[in-house]
Design a protein around this motif. Structure first.
Motif, PDB file in Angstrom:
ATOM      1  N   PRO A   1     -41.813  43.648  21.021  1.00 32.60           N
ATOM      2  CA  PRO A   1     -41.505  43.923  19.612  1.00 32.60           C
ATOM      3  C   PRO A   1     -42.452  44.956  18.992  1.00 32.60           C
ATOM      4  O   PRO A   1     -42.081  45.618  18.028  1.00 32.60           O
ATOM      5  CB  PRO A   1     -41.714  42.571  18.917  1.00 32.60           C
ATOM      6  CG  PRO A   1     -41.774  41.564  19.988  1.00 32.60           C
ATOM      7  CD  PRO A   1     -42.205  42.256  21.230  1.00 32.60           C
ATOM      8  N   ARG A   2     -43.642  45.070  19.534  1.00 35.35           N
ATOM      9  CA  ARG A   2     -44.603  45.971  18.910  1.00 35.35           C
ATOM     10  C   ARG A   2     -44.601  47.369  19.512  1.00 35.35           C
ATOM     11  O   ARG A   2     -45.347  48.239  19.049  1.00 35.35           O
ATOM     12  CB  ARG A   2     -46.010  45.368  18.993  1.00 35.35           C
ATOM     13  CG  ARG A   2     -46.112  44.081  18.177  1.00 35.35           C
ATOM     14  CD  ARG A   2     -47.390  44.054  17.399  1.00 35.35           C
ATOM     15  NE  ARG A   2     -48.496  43.810  18.296  1.00 35.35           N
ATOM     16  CZ  ARG A   2     -48.843  42.610  18.764  1.00 35.35           C
ATOM     17  NH1 ARG A   2     -48.167  41.550  18.397  1.00 35.35           N
ATOM     18  NH2 ARG A   2     -49.851  42.478  19.566  1.00 35.35           N
TER      19      ARG A   2
ATOM     20  N   ARG B   1     -42.716  36.580  27.234  1.00 39.65           N
ATOM     21  CA  ARG B   1     -43.509  36.490  26.018  1.00 39.65           C
ATOM     22  C   ARG B   1     -42.637  36.393  24.782  1.00 39.65           C
ATOM     23  O   ARG B   1     -43.005  35.753  23.808  1.00 39.65           O
ATOM     24  CB  ARG B   1     -44.431  37.706  25.891  1.00 39.65           C
ATOM     25  CG  ARG B   1     -45.585  37.663  26.862  1.00 39.65           C
ATOM     26  CD  ARG B   1     -46.452  38.891  26.753  1.00 39.65           C
ATOM     27  NE  ARG B   1     -46.926  39.120  25.395  1.00 39.65           N
ATOM     28  CZ  ARG B   1     -47.777  40.071  25.068  1.00 39.65           C
ATOM     29  NH1 ARG B   1     -48.261  40.878  26.000  1.00 39.65           N
ATOM     30  NH2 ARG B   1     -48.169  40.226  23.830  1.00 39.65           N
ATOM     31  N   ASP B   2     -41.499  37.047  24.788  1.00 33.53           N
ATOM     32  CA  ASP B   2     -40.629  37.020  23.615  1.00 33.53           C
ATOM     33  C   ASP B   2     -39.222  36.599  23.976  1.00 33.53           C
ATOM     34  O   ASP B   2     -38.240  37.155  23.479  1.00 33.53           O
ATOM     35  CB  ASP B   2     -40.606  38.397  22.954  1.00 33.53           C
ATOM     36  CG  ASP B   2     -41.903  38.696  22.266  1.00 33.53           C
ATOM     37  OD1 ASP B   2     -42.095  38.187  21.164  1.00 33.53           O
ATOM     38  OD2 ASP B   2     -42.740  39.413  22.854  1.00 33.53           O
ATOM     39  N   LEU B   3     -39.140  35.611  24.826  1.00 31.05           N
ATOM     40  CA  LEU B   3     -37.851  35.190  25.343  1.00 31.05           C
ATOM     41  C   LEU B   3     -36.826  34.946  24.246  1.00 31.05           C
ATOM     42  O   LEU B   3     -35.722  35.490  24.287  1.00 31.05           O
ATOM     43  CB  LEU B   3     -38.033  33.902  26.137  1.00 31.05           C
ATOM     44  CG  LEU B   3     -38.014  34.037  27.657  1.00 31.05           C
ATOM     45  CD1 LEU B   3     -37.958  32.671  28.274  1.00 31.05           C
ATOM     46  CD2 LEU B   3     -36.833  34.883  28.089  1.00 31.05           C
ATOM     47  N   ASP B   4     -37.202  34.137  23.302  1.00 34.37           N
ATOM     48  CA  ASP B   4     -36.240  33.717  22.300  1.00 34.37           C
ATOM     49  C   ASP B   4     -35.638  34.904  21.565  1.00 34.37           C
ATOM     50  O   ASP B   4     -34.423  35.019  21.407  1.00 34.37           O
ATOM     51  CB  ASP B   4     -36.932  32.797  21.304  1.00 34.37           C
ATOM     52  CG  ASP B   4     -35.990  31.754  20.820  1.00 34.37           C
ATOM     53  OD1 ASP B   4     -36.018  30.652  21.351  1.00 34.37           O
ATOM     54  OD2 ASP B   4     -35.184  32.072  19.908  1.00 34.37           O
ATOM     55  N   ASN B   5     -36.505  35.764  21.127  1.00 35.04           N
ATOM     56  CA  ASN B   5     -36.093  36.992  20.469  1.00 35.04           C
ATOM     57  C   ASN B   5     -35.130  37.808  21.310  1.00 35.04           C
ATOM     58  O   ASN B   5     -34.045  38.169  20.881  1.00 35.04           O
ATOM     59  CB  ASN B   5     -37.339  37.848  20.250  1.00 35.04           C
ATOM     60  CG  ASN B   5     -37.545  38.114  18.802  1.00 35.04           C
ATOM     61  OD1 ASN B   5     -36.577  38.278  18.069  1.00 35.04           O
ATOM     62  ND2 ASN B   5     -38.788  38.145  18.395  1.00 35.04           N
TER      63      ASN B   5
ATOM     64  N   LEU C   1     -33.424  37.053  24.016  1.00 33.42           N
ATOM     65  CA  LEU C   1     -32.172  36.422  24.421  1.00 33.42           C
ATOM     66  C   LEU C   1     -31.213  36.255  23.252  1.00 33.42           C
ATOM     67  O   LEU C   1     -30.005  36.295  23.436  1.00 33.42           O
ATOM     68  CB  LEU C   1     -32.450  35.053  25.054  1.00 33.42           C
ATOM     69  CG  LEU C   1     -33.313  35.066  26.316  1.00 33.42           C
ATOM     70  CD1 LEU C   1     -33.233  33.724  27.020  1.00 33.42           C
ATOM     71  CD2 LEU C   1     -32.912  36.182  27.266  1.00 33.42           C
ATOM     72  N   SER C   2     -31.734  36.089  22.069  1.00 39.61           N
ATOM     73  CA  SER C   2     -30.815  35.848  20.956  1.00 39.61           C
ATOM     74  C   SER C   2     -30.229  37.144  20.413  1.00 39.61           C
ATOM     75  O   SER C   2     -29.238  37.120  19.702  1.00 39.61           O
ATOM     76  CB  SER C   2     -31.507  35.057  19.843  1.00 39.61           C
ATOM     77  OG  SER C   2     -32.623  35.763  19.371  1.00 39.61           O
TER      78      SER C   2
ATOM     79  N   ARG D   1     -28.997  36.978  27.798  1.00 36.48           N
ATOM     80  CA  ARG D   1     -29.045  35.518  27.689  1.00 36.48           C
ATOM     81  C   ARG D   1     -28.341  34.850  28.870  1.00 36.48           C
ATOM     82  O   ARG D   1     -28.886  33.970  29.526  1.00 36.48           O
ATOM     83  CB  ARG D   1     -28.389  35.096  26.377  1.00 36.48           C
ATOM     84  CG  ARG D   1     -28.482  33.620  26.092  1.00 36.48           C
ATOM     85  CD  ARG D   1     -27.842  33.257  24.745  1.00 36.48           C
ATOM     86  NE  ARG D   1     -27.831  31.819  24.565  1.00 36.48           N
ATOM     87  CZ  ARG D   1     -28.876  31.128  24.111  1.00 36.48           C
ATOM     88  NH1 ARG D   1     -29.971  31.758  23.777  1.00 36.48           N
ATOM     89  NH2 ARG D   1     -28.810  29.822  24.008  1.00 36.48           N
TER      90      ARG D   1
ATOM     91  N   ASN E   1     -47.590  32.041  29.915  1.00 35.98           N
ATOM     92  CA  ASN E   1     -47.691  31.988  28.458  1.00 35.98           C
ATOM     93  C   ASN E   1     -48.773  31.007  28.023  1.00 35.98           C
ATOM     94  O   ASN E   1     -49.561  31.284  27.114  1.00 35.98           O
ATOM     95  CB  ASN E   1     -46.358  31.516  27.852  1.00 35.98           C
ATOM     96  CG  ASN E   1     -45.335  32.624  27.793  1.00 35.98           C
ATOM     97  OD1 ASN E   1     -45.530  33.681  28.377  1.00 35.98           O
ATOM     98  ND2 ASN E   1     -44.251  32.383  27.097  1.00 35.98           N
TER      99      ASN E   1
END
Lengths: 218, 218
Positions: A29-30, A105-109, A111-112, A118, A168
DNA sequence: GTCTATATAGGGATAGAC
DNA sequence: GTCTATCCCTATATAGAC
């Protein structure tokens, strides 16, 4: 093409490589497309000539990862694996995760916001669970392990959880500086996973595992 | 203030409550301060009258969470806990995580952009590990469990990993719709954690645990 | 305490020249 | 293939009236 010099890497591949490195280091994300272009000393426009968008880059990195992981999760079919096989096998899985750790590290982000990702990632997770269960069942059949079907089901899920999130977990616990001594963390992860299996093993196999752990840990 | 009607909640508290709900449902990175204001039918400006910025909201929610978790991780000191104590104890931990699950969904992001959060969260994790180890040691001392110091160390780490990431793991595996049947997921998480402990238990305690699992699962 | 209006900044992405 | 210039959009945050 002269053999004396290696062919310079194509821009497209350099973008992929650099993206992976930056994503792993700072988190997806960064890292913006501009960051990637900057790091490569190319213009953002050039980057977008090679890729439709950022998600396109991520998807291609995922395809690399998926191929690697599919290969790593290949079960050796010939015989029930011994403890050293298991150790090396697991280490390969951890290495693969490590190389593409930004996904975790940012799986949820990730995958959604991407349905295809996903679906595919879920397949990998399921495969981890079923592979773990299959190996355990093999050990039971070979008389090395003592566990009910219910034991194996729960154990396989826990193996998958620890294998998926160990890095993680360690990342939170240890300071960022420490984390970069790769091999230690991977070996410790392997140890953690196998220590879940240990109590179900026949005494001699458990001893052997104990011995191998000492050998590989530090 | 009339007792007949409950005092209307202060705007500041409504913001916190609504933020938590939206963060949990959609993930913190995808909820903007505007979304929160919209949901409450107040203006963004009003929101910023009550909070310096978004991270301020997150920090206050974390403080709530930390208090809850600190309470949940309080070990019953009087005696070695029996299996039912353990079950209820763990369930409380899982409930707390569930109520503030958004932290766990984007841990890496949140912790790397806020140092204070990172320090405090790490403390919680460490406490999970040491508490798990202490309970196991208590069971060993009470003669209910059979494990070496090394067993306990590895087990405590694995317990913390599964307790920390189980909900994330299930979230990936099951479709979003299914996830919202809270209690099942929590109970299964408790089961997964305790099934790590089971093989170290004396036969009768293991039977009891088995029995309790059947009772609480579904 | 609350609103409206707006400043500021940054990221994703495209157009068109070279 | 690559660059420069730029557009669009969204998110955070503030100013000032009520």
């Amino acid at each position: 093409m002269p053999l004396s010099e290696p062919a310079p890497m194509k821009t497209r591949d350099r973008i992929l490589q650099t993206s992976l490195q930056l994503f792993n280091e700072h988190g997806e994300p960064r890292i913006t497309t501009n960051h990637i272009a900057d790091e490569l000393d190319i213009s953002p426009g050039n980057l977008y000539y090679h890729f439709r968008n950022k998600d396109d880059i991520i998807w291609l990195l995922f395809e690399q990862f998926e191929r690697r992981m599919d290969a790593a999760l290949q079960v050796p079919e010939r015989r029930a694996p011994d403890m050293e096989d298991m150790w090396l096998y697991l280490h390969l899985v951890f290495e693969t995760i490590w190389e593409y750790r930004f996904f975790y590290r940012d799986l949820d982000n990730l995958l959604s916001r991407n349905k295809k990702l996903r679906t595919h990632f879920r397949r990998i997770i399921e495969r981890k669970v079923t592979t773990a269960a299959a190996i355990c069942q093999g050990l039971v059949d070979a008389g090395v392990m003592n566990a009910t079907a219910e034991d194996i089901a729960a154990l396989a899920r826990n193996i998958a959880v620890v294998a998926t999130y160990w890095l993680n977990f360690q990342r939170i616990r240890t300071s960022a500086a420490t984390v970069n001594q790769d091999s230690d963390h991977l070996a410790l992860g392997v140890y953690q996973v196998l220590s879940q299996v240990a109590p179900f093993l026949r005494s001699d196999a458990r001893q052997l595992l104990h011995h191998i752990s000492r050998e590989y840990l530090t």
